[in-house]
Scaffold this motif. Structure first.
Motif, PDB file in Angstrom:
ATOM      1  N   SER A 135       2.952  -9.127  -0.328  1.00 57.29           N
ATOM      2  CA  SER A 135       2.231  -8.886   0.924  1.00 57.29           C
ATOM      3  C   SER A 135       2.618  -9.890   2.013  1.00 57.29           C
ATOM      4  O   SER A 135       1.960  -9.969   3.049  1.00 57.29           O
ATOM      5  CB  SER A 135       0.719  -8.948   0.681  1.00 57.29           C
ATOM      6  N   GLY A 178      -1.627  -3.195   7.636  1.00 56.59           N
ATOM      7  CA  GLY A 178      -0.245  -3.120   8.088  1.00 56.59           C
ATOM      8  C   GLY A 178       0.359  -4.501   8.273  1.00 56.59           C
ATOM      9  O   GLY A 178      -0.319  -5.521   8.200  1.00 56.59           O
ATOM     10  N   TRP A 179       1.648  -4.506   8.491  1.00 58.49           N
ATOM     11  CA  TRP A 179       2.389  -5.756   8.675  1.00 58.49           C
ATOM     12  C   TRP A 179       2.139  -6.308  10.069  1.00 58.49           C
ATOM     13  O   TRP A 179       2.315  -5.614  11.062  1.00 58.49           O
ATOM     14  CB  TRP A 179       3.878  -5.524   8.460  1.00 58.49           C
ATOM     15  N   LYS A 180       1.706  -7.589  10.107  1.00 55.58           N
ATOM     16  CA  LYS A 180       1.455  -8.264  11.376  1.00 55.58           C
ATOM     17  C   LYS A 180       1.914  -9.707  11.263  1.00 55.58           C
ATOM     18  O   LYS A 180       1.997 -10.267  10.175  1.00 55.58           O
ATOM     19  CB  LYS A 180      -0.040  -8.230  11.735  1.00 55.58           C
ATOM     20  N   SER A 213       8.529  -1.495   3.962  1.00 54.90           N
ATOM     21  CA  SER A 213       7.968  -2.693   4.595  1.00 54.90           C
ATOM     22  C   SER A 213       8.914  -3.227   5.662  1.00 54.90           C
ATOM     23  O   SER A 213       8.487  -3.594   6.763  1.00 54.90           O
ATOM     24  CB  SER A 213       7.690  -3.775   3.546  1.00 54.90           C
ATOM     25  N   HIS A 271      -1.937 -10.842  13.761  1.00 52.21           N
ATOM     26  CA  HIS A 271      -3.247 -10.946  13.121  1.00 52.21           C
ATOM     27  C   HIS A 271      -4.175 -11.691  14.082  1.00 52.21           C
ATOM     28  O   HIS A 271      -3.715 -12.474  14.930  1.00 52.21           O
ATOM     29  CB  HIS A 271      -3.155 -11.705  11.789  1.00 52.21           C
ATOM     30  N   GLU A 293       2.360 -10.955   7.376  1.00 53.08           N
ATOM     31  CA  GLU A 293       1.486 -10.687   6.244  1.00 53.08           C
ATOM     32  C   GLU A 293       0.934  -9.274   6.374  1.00 53.08           C
ATOM     33  O   GLU A 293       0.648  -8.817   7.478  1.00 53.08           O
ATOM     34  CB  GLU A 293       0.318 -11.683   6.182  1.00 53.08           C
ATOM     35  N   ASN A 294       0.798  -8.615   5.245  1.00 52.63           N
ATOM     36  CA  ASN A 294       0.116  -7.324   5.195  1.00 52.63           C
ATOM     37  C   ASN A 294      -1.209  -7.568   4.492  1.00 52.63           C
ATOM     38  O   ASN A 294      -1.260  -7.718   3.278  1.00 52.63           O
ATOM     39  CB  ASN A 294       0.948  -6.287   4.449  1.00 52.63           C
TER      40      ASN A 294
END
Length: 173
Positions: free
Chosen positions: A82, A120-122, A8, A36, A115-116
């Motif tokens: 997350s 994916g992580w954004k 992560s 996001h 946040e995932n």
């Protein structure tokens, strides 16, 4: 720390590094995936609102913005399931041309809430703080000629699609 935490952290670092490259190369397609759809961008007094609106403005400015380099340093990432928090330092050099050309060196810190959500992580929420800025007259001598006696022969970085990273030699991304 688990393997999942390490993966992560690496993914979040990639998001930030791609963002910096996108800013430098004028390639908003590298910046947009960092956020996001409902993300908030607080750019330390220069912009506050939906990240989508910030991106729309950057899409107009970055392709013709002056030469710049963003360096992401001192990256601290705390992963909690997350969600994650990332604090990073951004050292930015930019060349400003015109009647009295100058170089600008700026340090900022960015606090990102990532946040995932399954894609994916954004970034969900970003806040930037300006630390300092230094401006100096343009004086590009390439080590007083020791690095490059003929600067006109140098291969220089450029905006998309003219930069070497977008060339067929590199894979044409």
């Amino acid at each position: 720390m688990t393997l999942e935490d390490l993966l992560s952290r690496a993914a979040i670092a990639d998001v930030l590094h791609n963002y910096a490259k996108g800013a430098d190369r004028g390639d908003v397609s590298l910046i947009a995936p960092a956020y996001h759809d409902d993300a908030i961008e607080d750019h330390g007094g220069t912009f506050l609102g939906p990240a989508a609106d910030y991106l729309a403005g950057m899409a107009k400015i970055l392709p013709t913005a002056p030469r710049m380099t963003h360096m992401v340093t001192n990256l601290l990432i705390d992963v909690d399931g997350s969600r994650a928090r990332a604090e990073s330092y951004w050292l930015t050099f930019s060349r400003r041309e015109g009647e009295a050309p100058f170089d600008s060196l700026t340090m900022a810190r960015i606090l990102d809430k990532f946040e995932n959500r399954g894609d994916g992580w954004k970034i969900a929420h970003r806040r930037l703080t300006w630390e300092w800025n230094h401006e100096m007259p343009l004086n590009e001598s390439w080590g007083r000629g020791q690095i490059a006696p003929d600067p006109a022969r140098l291969v220089r970085g450029a905006k998309k699609p003219d930069d070497l990273a977008y060339s067929d030699w590199w894979g044409g991304k």
